[in-house]
Design a protein around this motif. Structure first.
Motif, PDB file in Angstrom:
ATOM      1  N   GLY A 114       0.826  -1.206   0.000  1.00  0.00           N
ATOM      2  CA  GLY A 114       0.000   0.000   0.000  1.00  0.00           C
ATOM      3  C   GLY A 114       0.858   1.253   0.000  1.00  0.00           C
ATOM      4  N   VAL A 115       0.370   2.259  -0.672  1.00  0.00           N
ATOM      5  CA  VAL A 115       1.009   3.581  -0.616  1.00  0.00           C
ATOM      6  C   VAL A 115       0.189   4.418   0.357  1.00  0.00           C
ATOM      7  N   HIS A 116       0.833   4.804   1.457  1.00  0.00           N
ATOM      8  CA  HIS A 116       0.110   5.434   2.565  1.00  0.00           C
ATOM      9  C   HIS A 116       0.188   6.957   2.554  1.00  0.00           C
ATOM     10  N   LEU A 151     -10.640   5.696  -2.489  1.00  0.00           N
ATOM     11  CA  LEU A 151      -9.729   6.037  -3.587  1.00  0.00           C
ATOM     12  C   LEU A 151      -9.142   4.763  -4.193  1.00  0.00           C
ATOM     13  N   LEU A 204      -9.660   1.174  -9.554  1.00  0.00           N
ATOM     14  CA  LEU A 204      -9.967  -0.024 -10.345  1.00  0.00           C
ATOM     15  C   LEU A 204     -11.099   0.201 -11.341  1.00  0.00           C
ATOM     16  N   LEU A 247      -7.345  15.138  -6.455  1.00  0.00           N
ATOM     17  CA  LEU A 247      -7.279  14.898  -5.017  1.00  0.00           C
ATOM     18  C   LEU A 247      -7.510  16.225  -4.298  1.00  0.00           C
ATOM     19  N   MET A 278      -9.053  14.253   1.912  1.00  0.00           N
ATOM     20  CA  MET A 278      -9.078  12.828   2.287  1.00  0.00           C
ATOM     21  C   MET A 278      -9.666  12.686   3.682  1.00  0.00           C
ATOM     22  N   GLU A 299      -4.651   4.644   5.558  1.00  0.00           N
ATOM     23  CA  GLU A 299      -4.839   3.404   4.808  1.00  0.00           C
ATOM     24  C   GLU A 299      -3.943   3.415   3.562  1.00  0.00           C
ATOM     25  N   GLY A 300      -3.484   2.233   3.176  1.00  0.00           N
ATOM     26  CA  GLY A 300      -2.647   2.143   1.983  1.00  0.00           C
ATOM     27  C   GLY A 300      -3.487   2.067   0.722  1.00  0.00           C
ATOM     28  N   VAL A 301      -2.981   2.672  -0.318  1.00  0.00           N
ATOM     29  CA  VAL A 301      -3.614   2.535  -1.627  1.00  0.00           C
ATOM     30  C   VAL A 301      -2.793   1.501  -2.404  1.00  0.00           C
ATOM     31  N   HIS A 302      -3.437   0.388  -2.711  1.00  0.00           N
ATOM     32  CA  HIS A 302      -2.723  -0.763  -3.259  1.00  0.00           C
ATOM     33  C   HIS A 302      -2.787  -0.858  -4.774  1.00  0.00           C
ATOM     34  N   ASN A 303      -3.747  -0.187  -5.371  1.00  0.00           N
ATOM     35  CA  ASN A 303      -3.994  -0.392  -6.799  1.00  0.00           C
ATOM     36  C   ASN A 303      -3.251   0.578  -7.708  1.00  0.00           C
TER      37      ASN A 303
END
Lengths: 349, 349
Positions: free
Chosen positions: A271-273, B242, B247, B257, B260, B270-274
């Motif tokens: 994850g990018v936090h 986000l 996806l 942006l 948030m 929270e991590g953004v994984h995508n």
């Protein structure tokens, strides 16, 4: 109409890959390619003798049976079938008016000795041969377009900008750094071994370089090389590195997302936090693929050939010899074994 | 020279905040403001009677004793001191040539009955008063600039684009959706209650709206409303939303942006994984702050006043009454208690 049967060694994908690819995921098959070139028919075809294969990180996605994050740009390889990738070839027979026997071309070819191309307009004719032909799998091919377009069209660089490149000695990274130096930027690259760091500093002209594997605290390393922050980050690795770099960007910084090789072999991407910093610093982050930038190719070729001839640009390749060694070369890029752009020479002219 | 002592009720930050803010983090103080306006001196000052306070999510950062992700755009409040935020005021005394007694202004003011401004060029004069004055804390103030610049200057919208807005009934989101409808886009918003969803659909003219709290699978909801994908995502919430929206973006999609709010009260974002989808889909993601877009203010005012008069634009406000109720109103926005733009009326003209 001629009917031909050509003995043709091929590299096939034995099965879809999970985690890091292994040599055993691939096989060498002795096949026979049947090809029929109908002169005068409406359909055109070109028969190629393949010379160089390009090993590129994006190929990892094609080794999975489903490509996550639905997209139209790459499709899975067919399990049991021959691999496909960028490469350089010689035309040995053609019914396509733009190509004749003896021409050199680059484009998407099979990982095999001979490929019959039935959509020859996807191939690019090579007009300048005073450079190694393998360059058309690198600086004068897809990686060159990615570096050139990604840096010049996505990053809006200007003289004096502080530029950071990850995976900096690879086929794309080494070019981005040199393009940035040619523009008068301050350029720092990271790589995975001392040998690559030395190359970056002493051969490719980066201002600084570091081995990220030797840095316990990536943040300290970035602060050391960018005390004022980073204007441009050219990202080839993604994940934790991207997350950390965001914290070191300057206001109005730009991030070009070219690849995320650190994420390709893991099940769930990191994850990018630090996304909120994108707001506070008004950062522009843009993903791109070279396919959208075919129109820059002529200017890339003109510029690179000029700079190569003047000695202002170098291109370091890691050339494996022989089709049978192609799987090992391809697997190696995911472990950082290549020093420079990884290609495979499968035949001399 | 006049010497004045004015009784002045103020809202102070009792201490720095961890997690969600509570009413007890703030206090009401009966103070006296000493102000000296020296007519004819080189320094100019303006004494304001404050009318409306704007409750904005970004204020949460200022409640922390250190603002994570070093940035220069907002600083922490001083613990024990009066809060500061956007608001609307009436000039009751001025030694600044551009403002005279009786003028209305908007800008950064204290959360108090009276504020002495010693840098009056930071204030904006209100020239048009045929709309509620509170609008200058919303549609004709900072949130208006954020919505207008964020949508028109960051998202490159065009007719027919599919636009998704999160936190859509808030002070910024409701405007983004209406600006998008005015351009001929298809617009869907999400909010946290049925009441807000009804507002979005039946008052603000969104094509569709949904309560994200009632969706067990956010992905299904996004697929339902955007079967072809999303061209523009105007992000007010960040985090998991986000990550999921990425996806569902189309190729060449744009993500603005803006805020948030889902991340402001949690310890680790929270991590953004995508992220890899940003590459495959060539998505542009851009953080912005309204401070960079002061130059669009005149066109925003002209456009909004025209559309408001023509009934093509509405602005829903949630107006709390009385300075003593300001902390509760401010805390409420982090629980989604406000319906529309949250402001606090602390005095009539």
């Amino acid at each position: 109409m001629m009917k031909k049967l050509i003995p043709n060694k091929q590299i096939v994908l034995n099965h879809y890959v999970t985690g890091y690819p292994k040599e055993s995921d691939f096989g060498l098959r002795s096949s026979t390619t049947s090809c029929t070139l109908s002169h005068g028919s409406t359909s055109s075809a070109v028969l190629l003798k393949n010379l160089y294969l390009s090993c590129d990180p994006y190929m990892r996605h094609r080794m999975s049976d489903h490509i996550s994050h639905s997209c139209t740009i790459v499709q899975s390889f067919t399990s049991g079938s021959v691999l496909v990738g960028y490469g350089v070839s010689k035309v040995i027979e053609s019914t396509y008016p733009s190509f004749k026997e003896g021409d050199f071309v680059w484009g998407m070819i099979g990982w095999e000795e001979y490929t019959l191309i039935t959509t020859p307009d996807s191939l690019n004719k090579i007009n300048f041969t005073d450079v190694p032909l393998s360059y058309y799998a690198g600086i004068l091919g897809m990686p060159g377009i990615a570096a050139y377009a990604g840096f010049h069209k996505i990053c809006y660089p200007k003289e004096g900008d502080c530029v950071y490149v990850s995976s900096a000695s690879g086929g794309v990274g080494q070019l981005v750094g040199q393009f940035a130096k040619l523009m008068g930027c301050y350029v720092v690259g990271s790589a995975s071994t001392k040998e690559k760091v030395d190359l970056l500093k002493h051969k490719m002209g980066f201002d600084e370089a570091f081995n990220y594997k030797e840095e316990h605290d990536l943040g300290s390393a970035l602060r050391r090389y960018f005390p004022q922050g980073i204007d441009i980050y050219f990202d080839n690795v993604g994940g934790h590195m991207l997350d950390e770099v965001i914290l070191h960007m300057k206001v109005h910084g730009r991030i070009a997302l070219c690849g995320m090789i650190s994420q390709y072999n893991i099940e769930k991407p990191e994850g990018v936090h630090n996304m909120f910093s994108l707001i506070m610093k008004r950062i522009e982050m843009k993903g791109f693929v070279e396919n959208d930038f075919g129109h820059v190719y002529p200017e890339l070729v003109e510029l690179c050939i000029k700079y190569l001839q003047e000695g202002k640009l170098v291109y370091v390749e890691d050339i494996a010899q022989g089709l049978e060694n192609a799987p090992s070369a391809l697997v190696g890029i995911f472990y950082g074994r290549n020093v420079g752009k990884q290609v495979v020479c499968i035949a001399k002219e």
